[in-house]
Design an enzyme around this catalytic site. Structure first.
Site, PDB file in Angstrom:
ATOM      1  N   GLU A 180      14.256   4.433   3.335  1.00 55.17           N
ATOM      2  CA  GLU A 180      13.704   4.202   2.011  1.00 55.17           C
ATOM      3  C   GLU A 180      14.202   2.920   1.351  1.00 55.17           C
ATOM      4  O   GLU A 180      14.864   2.938   0.299  1.00 55.17           O
ATOM      5  CB  GLU A 180      13.986   5.405   1.102  1.00 55.17           C
ATOM      6  CG  GLU A 180      13.373   6.698   1.610  1.00 55.17           C
ATOM      7  CD  GLU A 180      13.523   7.870   0.671  1.00 55.17           C
ATOM      8  OE1 GLU A 180      12.868   8.896   0.890  1.00 55.17           O
ATOM      9  OE2 GLU A 180      14.307   7.752  -0.310  1.00 55.17           O
ATOM     10  N   GLU A 388      11.570  13.064   6.182  1.00 52.69           N
ATOM     11  CA  GLU A 388      12.116  13.853   5.072  1.00 52.69           C
ATOM     12  C   GLU A 388      10.972  14.567   4.383  1.00 52.69           C
ATOM     13  O   GLU A 388       9.943  13.963   4.072  1.00 52.69           O
ATOM     14  CB  GLU A 388      12.838  12.995   4.027  1.00 52.69           C
ATOM     15  CG  GLU A 388      14.189  12.473   4.425  1.00 52.69           C
ATOM     16  CD  GLU A 388      14.872  11.728   3.277  1.00 52.69           C
ATOM     17  OE1 GLU A 388      14.582  12.041   2.094  1.00 52.69           O
ATOM     18  OE2 GLU A 388      15.681  10.841   3.567  1.00 52.69           O
TER      19      GLU A 388
END
Length: 489
Positions: A180, A388
């Protein structure tokens, strides 16, 4: 781990459940600063998250990751728990400060030994290790030298990647460079809700470019040390952006957020170019012609074998008629400073009529299906993994110490069904990693939010698998979702 394309050919299945593709990987994920603890052991020095969490007012309740879930000392027990749950893969991140305390120079062997031990334990248990090089914990010394807005940080990251490739390349078959990078750049340097807590929009854009460059250079560094069968990836929290209405103004708001939320990374990484509209939206903040050097885009766009996709909730946007972006339910924390440089005026909204998690995020599995299909259409030859996906709820043990979390089970069932539907619709999705294996330090929320399938009593460090952990274990064993009516915890 060598990921083979799942077999999507028709197969026999019970009327009650359709199996996931053969070879589909079932895993769970954590991050170093969130679970390891041992913040000052064996030569580890502070990362930006150590500094940030120890700064009064930055983390709810004054919580820090000094102990976290004590995974550093308890990893053998944790791996044994993973084995009992039937996990096939474990996605962990490496603490850069534990391995290379100053962010430069030789590695600390005691730091590497922890990861060697963890990987060996996983392999002995029949669990595939999946390593992430960077999950937001930059060595503080590198931040003191300017951090990600400085080009030199990308060079240091390549050196670190080479260290890890040499140390674990013979035992880890799937490597992720960055987790991320949007959060690193824009929550860390624009809105300031994450470490290092800076609120400098231009610096955030420079950080995004240098994270892209760090990714590309790390791919090259890893390839210099990994066997040919090993695979490389990057994990992006791609925003599933929707306009609030069908108006042209809202459509443009969605375009803007897609540019600075998604295409600022997918453009250079996967297409070798920054999108022209992003450059136009942000030209008042940064001189891209000076920031991007000759050869950068070729380095950034080195091929990856897998794209990791993180998804929790959709992103709904509009352009306020007043022109003021005073509505920002973007799910990325509270700050007077926007994490959307160049598009600060865009308003964000919560999805209507949807259940909410403890993070106040809307539960919307259709967003995951749409996102996977969008990425699949744009990059049809690139395998995907959901790296995720999960939810925080206010989990409390009952009188017998058991943790019933039917909301999480419903969340997981809905999102796994969305993944399965995407595969059936042609998306090449190779696996799913639940976030998170266990409750942990949830960044600026401290220990107030519980994402884990395993409950952690932070006073005793006792682990208790929640009902959702047993449910997920059953899904793995079936290689299929349970029939309707079997989800009750």
């Amino acid at each position: 781990m060598t990921l083979v394309r799942p077999d999507t050919a028709p197969r026999q299945a019970s009327p009650a459940a359709t199996p996931f593709p053969a070879g589909f990987v079932w895993g769970a994920a954590t991050a170093a600063y969130q679970v390891e603890g041992a913040a000052a052991e064996n030569g580890r020095t502070p990362s930006i998250w150590d500094t940030f969490s120890h700064t009064p007012g930055k983390v709810l309740g004054g919580d820090t990751g000094d102990v976290a879930a004590d995974h550093f000392h308890r990893y053998r027990d944790d791996v044994a728990l993973m084995k009992r749950l039937g996990l096939k893969a474990y996605r962990f991140s490496v603490s850069w400060s534990r391995v290379q305390p100053t962010g430069r120079g030789p590695a600390v062997e005691r730091g590497l030994d922890f990861y060697r031990g963890l990987v060996d334990e996983l392999l002995e248990a029949g669990i595939t290790p999946v390593a992430t090089l960077y999950h937001w914990d930059l060595p503080q010394e590198l931040e003191d030298a300017g951090g990600w807005p400085e080009r030199a940080t990308a060079e240091r990251f390549a050196d670190y990647a080479a260290i890890m490739g040499r140390a674990l390349g013979d035992r880890v078959g799937l490597w992720t460079t960055l987790n991320e990078p949007w959060c690193t750049a824009f929550l860390g340097y624009a809105s300031g809700v994450h470490a290092p807590g800076r609120t400098e929009p231009a610096a955030a854009l420079r950080a995004a470019h240098h994270l892209n460059l760090a990714h590309g250079r790390a791919i090259e560094a890893l390839r210099g040390h990994l066997p040919a069968a090993a695979q490389t990836s990057v994990t992006l929290n791609l925003h599933q952006v929707r306009p609030l209405t069908g108006s042209e103004a809202d459509a443009d708001a969605a375009r803007r957020i897609d540019a600075v939320g998604n295409r600022i990374f997918t453009g250079p990484m996967l297409r070798g170019a920054y999108p022209a509209d992003l450059l136009a939206d942000t030209e008042r903040l940064v001189d891209w012609s000076a920031l991007v050097h000759d050869g950068d885009l070729a380095e950034i766009s080195r091929p990856v074998d897998v794209l990791g996709v993180n998804y929790y909730t959709p992103t709904i946007v509009s352009t306020p008629s007043s022109g003021a972006g005073d509505t920002r339910d973007d799910g990325h924390g509270n700050s007077d400073h926007s994490p959307w440089p160049g598009s600060e005026h865009v308003a964000f909204h919560l999805a209507e009529g949807k259940p909410r998690t403890a993070m106040n995020w809307a539960v919307d599995p259709d967003g995951l299906h749409a996102l996977l299909m969008d990425v699949s259409r744009e990059h049809p030859d690139l395998p995907l993994m959901v790296t995720e996906n999960g939810a925080a709820f206010d989990d409390v043990p009952d009188a017998d110490g058991r943790v019933h979390d039917p909301e999480r089970i419903a969340y997981l069932h809905g999102h796994l069904a969305a993944v399965q539907r995407a595969v059936q619709d042609g998306a090449d999705v190779r696996g799913y990693f639940l976030w998170s294996l266990m409750d942990n330090f949830e960044w600026s929320y401290g220990y107030s939010k519980r994402f884990g399938a395993v409950y952690v009593d932070y006073g005793t460090q006792c682990r208790t698998p929640k009902a959702s952990a047993h449910w997920y274990s059953d899904v793995i064993a079936r290689h299929a979702l349970p029939p309707a009516g079997e989800d009750a915890s």
